[in-house]
Design an enzyme around this catalytic site. Sequence first.
Site, PDB file in Angstrom:
ATOM      1  N   ASN A 123      62.601  41.404  11.688  1.00 55.94           N
ATOM      2  CA  ASN A 123      63.830  42.035  12.185  1.00 55.94           C
ATOM      3  C   ASN A 123      64.817  42.079  11.015  1.00 55.94           C
ATOM      4  O   ASN A 123      65.409  41.057  10.675  1.00 55.94           O
ATOM      5  CB  ASN A 123      64.393  41.213  13.355  1.00 55.94           C
ATOM      6  N   SER A 159      65.552  31.075  12.089  1.00 54.63           N
ATOM      7  CA  SER A 159      65.429  30.422  10.782  1.00 54.63           C
ATOM      8  C   SER A 159      63.978  30.140  10.401  1.00 54.63           C
ATOM      9  O   SER A 159      63.693  29.167   9.702  1.00 54.63           O
ATOM     10  CB  SER A 159      66.266  29.135  10.725  1.00 54.63           C
TER      11      SER A 159
HETATM   12  P1  13P Z   1      66.798  34.383  11.288  1.00 57.34           P
HETATM   13  O1  13P Z   1      65.331  34.314  10.973  1.00 57.34           O
HETATM   14  O2  13P Z   1      67.619  34.992  10.195  1.00 57.34           O
HETATM   15  O3  13P Z   1      67.328  33.083  11.799  1.00 57.34           O
HETATM   16  O4  13P Z   1      66.926  35.418  12.524  1.00 57.34           O
HETATM   17  C1  13P Z   1      66.079  35.260  13.594  1.00 57.34           C
HETATM   18  C2  13P Z   1      66.236  36.431  14.468  1.00 57.34           C
HETATM   19  O5  13P Z   1      67.273  36.631  15.065  1.00 57.34           O
HETATM   20  C3  13P Z   1      65.123  37.387  14.525  1.00 57.34           C
HETATM   21  O6  13P Z   1      65.322  38.337  15.525  1.00 57.34           O
END
Ligand code: 13P
Length: 261
Positions: free
Chosen positions: A9, A213
Site C-alpha cells: 500500500n 509497521s
Molecule cells: P505501515 O506499514 O507504514 O505501518 O502501514 C501499514 C498500512 O497501513 C498498510 O495498509
Amino acid sequence: MRDVIVAANWKMNTTPADAGELARTIASRTAEPGVVRVICPPYVSLAAVRDAVVGEGIAVGAQNIHHELAGAYTGEVSAPMLAGLATWVILGHSERRRDAAESDALIGRKLGRAVEAGLRPILCVGEQLVERESGRAQDVVASQLAGALAGHDADTLLAAGIVIAYEPVWAIGTGRTASGADAAAMADAIRATLRSSGWGPRADAVPVLYGGSCTSATIGEFLAEPGIDGALVGGASLKPDEMAGMVARAALTAAARRAAS
Ligand code: 13P
C-alpha cells in the site's frame, strides 16, 4: 490452500513519473514462486505501475473506490472506472475511516461495488490502542466485520477472493508491531466471526493478512503463524530491499504450505 500474499500500500506516495520505475525494480527483486504480489499505488500512478509490471505476475490494486457508480461526486473514483487499471482494491483502511469518516456500512457498500466490478477486495479492520488496552480489540474487529459484511453473500465474496487485513491502528506507521501471537489470535477471531455469521467452514478459505509497521525483519513472526497469510505493507513497501526480503520470506511459507498439502 490459502494464498500467501504480500500487498504493497503505497498510500499518498510516488508520482506517475517515478512509480513505474519503482514498480519495475520491485518486480525484478521479488520474482519468487508461490507468492501473490500486489502493488496499490495512488490512482494517478495506476497506469504507470500497470505498464511497468506487464508480464511480471504482479497484480495492481487501488487504495479506495466510491460507493456509487457515477454521478456528482467531485474528486471521487468509482469501481467501474478502474477497469483495465486495477484488479484489486483496498477497502476500509483505517486512514480512510479516520480522514474520510468511512463507516462500516459505507465500507460494506464499497465492498459490493468492488465485487460487481470484478475487483478483489482487501477489507481492512483493526482496533485503536485504547480499545486493545481495555480488552475490546476482538469485539471492535468483530463489529467492523459484521458491519461491512452485512447483506453480503459469503459465496459471492469468496468467489471474489476477499482478503481480510488485520491492521491494528496503533501499529500503523509507528514502528510498533503486534506480536505474532496477538495477530494470530485476531485472525482466529476474524474467522470465528465469519463462521458464526453464516459462513460456516468457508471462513477457513479467507486469507487474513497482518498490517502495521511490517518489515523484512518482522514479517517472519507473522508468517510463522498458520492463521496469517501474508502482509499489507505501507512504509516498507516503498523500499525494494524491504520488498525483496518480505517476499522472499513469504515464499518460504508458500513452499512449506505446498509441501504440507
Ligand atoms: P505501515 O506499514 O507504514 O505501518 O502501514 C501499514 C498500512 O497501513 C498498510 O495498509
